[in-house]
Motif scaffolding. Structure first.
Motif, PDB file in Angstrom:
ATOM      1  N   THR A   4       0.426  -1.623  -0.295  1.00  0.00           N
ATOM      2  CA  THR A   4      -0.332  -0.179  -0.374  1.00  0.00           C
ATOM      3  C   THR A   4       1.123   1.168  -0.375  1.00  0.00           C
ATOM      4  O   THR A   4       0.507   2.409  -0.597  1.00  0.00           O
ATOM      5  CB  THR A   4      -1.038  -0.318   1.573  1.00  0.00           C
ATOM      6  N   TRP A   5       1.981   1.441   0.902  1.00  0.00           N
ATOM      7  CA  TRP A   5       2.693   2.565   0.700  1.00  0.00           C
ATOM      8  C   TRP A   5       4.168   2.367   0.404  1.00  0.00           C
ATOM      9  O   TRP A   5       5.175   3.093   0.359  1.00  0.00           O
ATOM     10  CB  TRP A   5       2.756   3.204   2.166  1.00  0.00           C
ATOM     11  N   GLY A   6       4.887   1.470   0.545  1.00  0.00           N
ATOM     12  CA  GLY A   6       6.012   1.320  -0.130  1.00  0.00           C
ATOM     13  C   GLY A   6       6.798   1.337   1.253  1.00  0.00           C
ATOM     14  O   GLY A   6       7.061   0.174   2.161  1.00  0.00           O
ATOM     15  N   ALA A   7       8.413   0.444   0.520  1.00  0.00           N
ATOM     16  CA  ALA A   7       9.236  -0.508   1.881  1.00  0.00           C
ATOM     17  C   ALA A   7       9.874   1.361   2.039  1.00  0.00           C
ATOM     18  O   ALA A   7       9.916   1.006   4.252  1.00  0.00           O
ATOM     19  CB  ALA A   7      10.550  -0.144   1.057  1.00  0.00           C
ATOM     20  N   PRO A   8       9.611   2.497   2.417  1.00  0.00           N
ATOM     21  CA  PRO A   8      10.004   3.071   3.776  1.00  0.00           C
ATOM     22  C   PRO A   8       8.508   3.659   4.969  1.00  0.00           C
ATOM     23  O   PRO A   8       9.566   3.220   6.279  1.00  0.00           O
ATOM     24  CB  PRO A   8       9.380   5.067   2.890  1.00  0.00           C
ATOM     25  N   ALA A   9       7.680   2.930   4.147  1.00  0.00           N
ATOM     26  CA  ALA A   9       6.879   2.849   5.536  1.00  0.00           C
ATOM     27  C   ALA A   9       6.811   1.960   6.128  1.00  0.00           C
ATOM     28  O   ALA A   9       6.457   1.656   7.568  1.00  0.00           O
ATOM     29  CB  ALA A   9       4.968   3.100   4.755  1.00  0.00           C
ATOM     30  N   THR A  10       7.027   0.592   4.476  1.00  0.00           N
ATOM     31  CA  THR A  10       7.621  -0.369   6.083  1.00  0.00           C
ATOM     32  C   THR A  10       8.062  -0.613   7.646  1.00  0.00           C
ATOM     33  O   THR A  10       8.132  -0.936   8.151  1.00  0.00           O
ATOM     34  CB  THR A  10       7.481  -1.813   4.860  1.00  0.00           C
ATOM     35  N   PHE A  11       9.730   0.131   6.837  1.00  0.00           N
ATOM     36  CA  PHE A  11      11.095  -0.393   7.865  1.00  0.00           C
ATOM     37  C   PHE A  11      10.520   0.232   9.093  1.00  0.00           C
ATOM     38  O   PHE A  11      10.491   0.814  10.167  1.00  0.00           O
ATOM     39  CB  PHE A  11      11.734   0.613   7.313  1.00  0.00           C
ATOM     40  N   ALA A  12       9.861   1.963   8.840  1.00  0.00           N
ATOM     41  CA  ALA A  12       8.762   3.339  10.028  1.00  0.00           C
ATOM     42  C   ALA A  12       7.533   1.911  11.472  1.00  0.00           C
ATOM     43  O   ALA A  12       7.946   1.988  12.135  1.00  0.00           O
ATOM     44  CB  ALA A  12       8.022   3.874   9.337  1.00  0.00           C
ATOM     45  N   PHE A  13       6.507   1.259  10.048  1.00  0.00           N
ATOM     46  CA  PHE A  13       6.396  -0.143  10.758  1.00  0.00           C
ATOM     47  C   PHE A  13       7.044  -0.904  11.687  1.00  0.00           C
ATOM     48  O   PHE A  13       6.550  -1.448  12.935  1.00  0.00           O
ATOM     49  CB  PHE A  13       5.648  -0.473   9.785  1.00  0.00           C
ATOM     50  N   ASN A  14       8.241  -1.189  11.321  1.00  0.00           N
ATOM     51  CA  ASN A  14       8.982  -2.121  12.265  1.00  0.00           C
ATOM     52  C   ASN A  14       9.515  -1.714  13.323  1.00  0.00           C
ATOM     53  O   ASN A  14       9.402  -1.363  14.541  1.00  0.00           O
ATOM     54  CB  ASN A  14      10.680  -2.631  11.159  1.00  0.00           C
ATOM     55  N   ALA A  15      10.314   0.018  13.127  1.00  0.00           N
ATOM     56  CA  ALA A  15      10.326   0.767  14.015  1.00  0.00           C
ATOM     57  C   ALA A  15       9.740   0.949  14.982  1.00  0.00           C
ATOM     58  O   ALA A  15       9.253   0.786  16.228  1.00  0.00           O
ATOM     59  CB  ALA A  15      10.630   1.640  13.837  1.00  0.00           C
ATOM     60  N   ILE A  16       8.458   1.094  14.575  1.00  0.00           N
ATOM     61  CA  ILE A  16       6.581   1.801  15.568  1.00  0.00           C
ATOM     62  C   ILE A  16       6.927  -0.237  17.274  1.00  0.00           C
ATOM     63  O   ILE A  16       6.143  -0.270  17.621  1.00  0.00           O
ATOM     64  CB  ILE A  16       5.356   1.854  15.410  1.00  0.00           C
ATOM     65  N   ALA A  17       6.871  -1.164  15.964  1.00  0.00           N
ATOM     66  CA  ALA A  17       7.061  -2.517  16.468  1.00  0.00           C
ATOM     67  C   ALA A  17       7.909  -2.774  17.457  1.00  0.00           C
ATOM     68  O   ALA A  17       7.564  -3.444  18.449  1.00  0.00           O
ATOM     69  CB  ALA A  17       6.805  -4.032  15.184  1.00  0.00           C
ATOM     70  N   ILE A  18       9.205  -1.963  17.566  1.00  0.00           N
ATOM     71  CA  ILE A  18      10.366  -2.134  17.830  1.00  0.00           C
ATOM     72  C   ILE A  18       9.913  -1.788  19.351  1.00  0.00           C
ATOM     73  O   ILE A  18      10.379  -1.763  20.777  1.00  0.00           O
ATOM     74  CB  ILE A  18      11.609  -2.268  18.042  1.00  0.00           C
ATOM     75  N   LEU A  19       9.848   0.181  18.832  1.00  0.00           N
ATOM     76  CA  LEU A  19       9.105   1.068  20.144  1.00  0.00           C
ATOM     77  C   LEU A  19       7.833   0.076  21.580  1.00  0.00           C
ATOM     78  O   LEU A  19       8.162  -0.130  22.234  1.00  0.00           O
ATOM     79  CB  LEU A  19       8.310   1.944  19.521  1.00  0.00           C
ATOM     80  N   LEU A  20       6.893  -0.822  20.550  1.00  0.00           N
ATOM     81  CA  LEU A  20       5.674  -1.317  21.345  1.00  0.00           C
ATOM     82  C   LEU A  20       6.151  -2.447  22.535  1.00  0.00           C
ATOM     83  O   LEU A  20       6.229  -2.624  23.359  1.00  0.00           O
ATOM     84  CB  LEU A  20       5.119  -1.961  20.407  1.00  0.00           C
ATOM     85  N   SER A  21       7.202  -3.016  21.403  1.00  0.00           N
ATOM     86  CA  SER A  21       8.459  -4.078  22.870  1.00  0.00           C
ATOM     87  C   SER A  21       9.110  -3.314  23.776  1.00  0.00           C
ATOM     88  O   SER A  21       9.341  -4.186  24.767  1.00  0.00           O
ATOM     89  CB  SER A  21       8.763  -4.712  21.940  1.00  0.00           C
ATOM     90  N   LEU A  22       9.347  -2.591  23.709  1.00  0.00           N
ATOM     91  CA  LEU A  22       9.987  -1.570  24.690  1.00  0.00           C
ATOM     92  C   LEU A  22       9.301  -1.005  25.781  1.00  0.00           C
ATOM     93  O   LEU A  22       9.908  -1.084  26.840  1.00  0.00           O
ATOM     94  CB  LEU A  22      11.277  -0.344  24.330  1.00  0.00           C
ATOM     95  N   LEU A  23       8.191  -0.869  25.260  1.00  0.00           N
ATOM     96  CA  LEU A  23       7.547  -0.150  26.049  1.00  0.00           C
ATOM     97  C   LEU A  23       5.979  -0.809  27.388  1.00  0.00           C
ATOM     98  O   LEU A  23       6.281  -1.446  28.707  1.00  0.00           O
ATOM     99  CB  LEU A  23       6.028   0.837  25.658  1.00  0.00           C
ATOM    100  N   ALA A  24       6.742  -2.413  26.468  1.00  0.00           N
ATOM    101  CA  ALA A  24       5.804  -3.672  27.338  1.00  0.00           C
ATOM    102  C   ALA A  24       6.623  -3.994  27.833  1.00  0.00           C
ATOM    103  O   ALA A  24       6.699  -4.356  29.335  1.00  0.00           O
ATOM    104  CB  ALA A  24       5.259  -4.359  25.917  1.00  0.00           C
TER     105      ALA A  24
END
Length: 399
Positions: free
Chosen positions: A367-387
């Motif tokens: 839908t949004w391309g490679a840059p958005a995919t890596f930003a999505f990965n960063a958000i997942a890692i941030l959620l892991s840290l917060l958890a």
């Protein structure tokens, strides 16, 4: 079995080396095919989103069987279960090699997932029994080197063979390695449970007990499972789509990612294990996840081969080290009779993450391309840290 064998004094004892060898062979067999599964599915007519779903089926199927694989491994012979899982793994790899439709490929990938659920639980349980208690973090760290080497060599070999000889040939090679793993499992002399076989027969007297939540899950490992699952969303997305992104020209030097990730992990994981053993899991996990998140953020902005290498190094120092630390913590000090449940409970989160990563990441990529995919990965890692921070804060408040 004498006391010395039950509580080994040295990390590098014969049984641990055998476990490490089994894991190395089976991980290599898996990573020969895992990064090319999405491309294989596309070649059979699947869309990118559907290909991501099929690539994530191994983890999804593993998650589906987890509720009973842990309890079964605590009741029945760990060695016999590992032998059976290795056989199913090999047969399903051959099934993937003969697939001519996306449905057939999906079915065989799911079968691999069922076998993988038992294999991963049994390997970490056996490792916990054959290393010194004070060296568990180091033991898990070195054990995960098998994953690292497979991640380095598997995608490169699999991609090369896939493009030159066809994807089916890669699955045939994977099956051959899994047959080797099958014979290694047969040869392994697993430690007998301290409780003895009579107690095992007593516990399986009421088979329905295996399906009680208390027999299927180990509560203290749940939080670490969630933390690992969130970070593995990013790992699952990278493993599934980096090769495809490179083929589409979205990033440069995609194969370098796996090589750099693996080389850096060879140094970082054992070190993280020793630090975790000595200073505690928080000292490793918090800075590691910050580094991993930074790597994904910069790759969402820059797409050169250098940026790919930087991201790989950040994920190796970050995600790989944090994962090994929380994995060791999830089985640290667990009673032998509950090891299967603890290891199994931990893996549920990574299974979900590795299953969701390709599905959600594939949707974002399409839908949004490679840059958005890596930003999505960063958000997942941030959620892991917060958890992780939330769980450690809750433990301190109740201590």
């Amino acid at each position: 079995m004498d006391v010395a064998e039950m509580s080994p004094e040295r990390l590098w004892n014969r049984k641990y080396v055998h476990v490490l060898l089994m894991e190395s062979v089976m991980q290599m067999a898996l990573y020969l095919t895992r990064p090319i599964t999405a491309s294989y599915a596309v070649s059979l007519g699947a869309s990118v989103a559907l290909a991501g779903f099929i690539a994530g089926l191994l983890a999804t199927a593993a998650m589906a069987i987890r509720p009973i694989s842990g309890s079964l491994s605590d009741v029945f012979s760990k060695k016999n279960l590992l032998v059976a899982a290795s056989a199913i793994f090999a047969v399903s790899a051959l099934g993937c090699a003969t697939a001519t439709t996306t449905l057939a490929l999906a079915i065989w990938c799911a079968m691999q997932g069922f076998a993988f659920a038992f294999k991963s639980t049994l390997v970490i349980s056996m490792a916990s029994l054959v290393v010194p208690k004070g060296s568990l973090g180091s033991g898990v760290g070195w054990l995960s080197i098998a994953y690292t080497l497979a991640c380095a060599l598997g995608p490169a070999i699999g991609s090369s063979l896939g493009s030159s000889l066809g994807y089916s040939s890669v699955y045939v090679l994977s099956a051959c390695l899994l047959i080797v793993g099958f014979f290694l499992a047969i040869a392994f002399k697993a430690p007998e449970p301290a409780s003895g076989r009579k107690d095992v027969h007593r516990r399986i007297g009421n088979f329905a007990n295996l399906f009680k939540p208390s027999k299927m899950f180990y509560g203290p490992a749940v939080a670490y499972s969630v933390v690992a699952g969130l970070m593995m969303i990013a790992q699952g997305t990278n493993n599934t789509f980096l090769v495809l992104m490179g083929e589409q020209g979205s990033i440069q030097g995609a194969p370098f990612y796996f090589v750099v990730y693996s080389v850096v992990t060879l140094a970082s994981k054992p070190l993280a294990g020793r630090v975790s053993d000595r200073y505690g899991v928080s000292v490793v996990v918090v800075p590691a996840l910050v580094v991993a998140m930074a790597g994904m953020v910069q790759l969402s902005v820059f797409h050169s081969a250098l940026s790919v290498c930087v991201a790989a190094a950040c994920m190796a120092v970050g995600q790989a080290s944090a994962y090994a630390a929380v994995q060791a913590e999830s089985v640290r000090g667990v009673d032998e009779r509950k090891l299967g449940r603890a290891a199994n409970t931990f893996y549920i989160g990574p299974d979900i993450g590795m299953g969701l990563g390709p599905v959600l990441g594939g949707f974002v990529l399409q839908t949004w391309g490679a840059p958005a995919t890596f930003a999505f990965n960063a958000i997942a890692i941030l959620l892991s840290l917060l958890a992780f921070l939330a769980y450690r804060a809750a433990r301190r408040s109740t201590a």
